[in-house]
Motif scaffolding. Structure first.
Motif, short mmCIF file in Angstrom:
data_model
loop_
_atom_site.label_atom_id
_atom_site.label_comp_id
_atom_site.label_asym_id
_atom_site.label_seq_id
_atom_site.Cartn_x
_atom_site.Cartn_y
_atom_site.Cartn_z
N TYR A 40 -0.53 3.91 -4.03
CA TYR A 40 0.33 2.07 -3.58
C TYR A 40 0.41 1.64 -5.09
O TYR A 40 -0.36 2.07 -6.37
CB TYR A 40 -0.52 0.96 -3.19
N ARG A 41 1.42 0.84 -5.55
CA ARG A 41 1.51 -0.36 -6.51
C ARG A 41 1.22 -1.71 -6.75
O ARG A 41 1.93 -2.48 -5.15
CB ARG A 41 2.90 0.24 -7.68
N GLN A 42 1.09 -2.09 -7.62
CA GLN A 42 1.43 -3.53 -7.50
C GLN A 42 1.28 -3.92 -8.94
O GLN A 42 0.79 -3.99 -9.85
CB GLN A 42 -0.58 -4.36 -7.20
N GLU A 49 2.16 -2.49 -2.51
CA GLU A 49 3.67 -1.54 -1.41
C GLU A 49 2.99 -0.19 -2.10
O GLU A 49 2.69 0.49 -2.92
CB GLU A 49 4.43 -1.75 -1.87
N LEU A 50 3.27 0.88 -1.43
CA LEU A 50 4.00 2.45 -0.85
C LEU A 50 4.32 3.06 -1.90
O LEU A 50 5.63 2.29 -1.55
CB LEU A 50 3.55 2.98 0.64
N VAL A 51 3.58 3.68 -2.57
CA VAL A 51 4.74 4.81 -3.52
C VAL A 51 5.03 5.81 -2.56
O VAL A 51 5.99 6.50 -2.78
CB VAL A 51 4.34 4.77 -4.21
N ALA A 52 4.13 6.43 -2.26
CA ALA A 52 4.04 8.18 -2.04
C ALA A 52 2.46 8.59 -1.10
O ALA A 52 1.85 7.77 -1.09
CB ALA A 52 4.57 9.66 -2.99
N SER A 53 2.38 8.64 -0.39
CA SER A 53 1.62 9.72 0.63
C SER A 53 1.18 10.91 1.26
O SER A 53 2.94 11.72 0.85
CB SER A 53 1.15 8.70 1.87
N ILE A 54 0.39 11.65 1.24
CA ILE A 54 1.02 13.09 1.86
C ILE A 54 -0.68 13.64 3.18
O ILE A 54 -1.16 13.31 2.27
CB ILE A 54 0.94 14.02 0.15
N ALA A 94 3.66 -1.18 -12.78
CA ALA A 94 2.85 -1.80 -11.98
C ALA A 94 1.64 -1.38 -12.17
O ALA A 94 1.20 -0.40 -13.18
CB ALA A 94 3.08 -1.92 -10.47
N GLY A 95 0.12 -2.04 -12.00
CA GLY A 95 -0.97 -0.88 -11.04
C GLY A 95 -0.58 0.02 -10.14
O GLY A 95 -0.34 -0.36 -9.01
N TYR A 96 -1.17 0.72 -10.51
CA TYR A 96 -1.27 1.73 -9.64
C TYR A 96 -2.30 2.35 -9.49
O TYR A 96 -3.13 2.35 -9.77
CB TYR A 96 0.07 3.45 -10.47
N TYR A 97 -2.78 2.20 -7.13
CA TYR A 97 -4.02 2.24 -6.91
C TYR A 97 -3.72 3.30 -5.92
O TYR A 97 -2.92 3.85 -5.24
CB TYR A 97 -4.32 1.32 -6.34
N CYS A 98 -4.91 5.06 -6.21
CA CYS A 98 -5.04 6.20 -5.47
C CYS A 98 -5.48 4.67 -4.30
O CYS A 98 -6.45 4.47 -3.85
CB CYS A 98 -5.67 6.63 -5.90
N HIS A 99 -5.19 5.95 -2.86
CA HIS A 99 -5.82 6.16 -1.77
C HIS A 99 -6.00 6.69 -0.96
O HIS A 99 -5.63 7.86 -0.94
CB HIS A 99 -5.86 4.47 -0.94
#
Length: 121
Positions: A40-42, A49-54, A94-99
């Motif tokens: 995600y990024r903010q 917001e979601l950027v990408a997921s797998i 943005a700040g990018y956050y791993c989830h």
């Protein structure tokens, strides 16, 4: 139960590239139960917001704003996820956050502390 540590952020010029990495560690049962990992990024003043997921099987999902520019990949054996970002734009700052979504002992969405990406000339 699960710790996520991101790396790879920084300052890049418009049109440049960066690759973010995230490594998951923690209780084995929780790690093995991870299904979806992603980013995600903010940006300041905006919602996360979601950027990408797998998924574990490799099925990827991207935000429309990053399709054809970003590529997400995953190494299930190493419990890592990476985000290759190309053709970066100022609006990607943005700040990018791993989830990671784990299901043991209960469904939990884990977050990393984030890494800053700044796109500027």
């Amino acid at each position: 139960q699960v710790q996520l540590v991101e790396s790879g952020g920084g300052l890049v010029q418009p049109g440049g590239s960066l690759t973010l990495s995230c490594a998951a560690s923690g209780r084995s049962s929780s790690i093995f139960s991870i299904n979806v990992m992603g980013w995600y990024r903010q940006a300041p003043g905006k919602e996360r917001e979601l950027v990408a997921s797998i998924t574990t099987s490799g099925s990827a999902n991207y935000a429309d704003s990053v399709k054809d520019r970003f590529t997400i990949s995953r190494d299930n054996a190493k419990n890592t996820v990476a985000l290759e970002m190309n053709s970066l734009k100022a609006e990607d700052t943005a700040g990018y956050y791993c989830h990671a979504d784990a299901f043991v002992p209960v469904y939990t969405k884990y977050w990393g502390k984030g890494t800053q990406v700044t796109v500027s000339s």
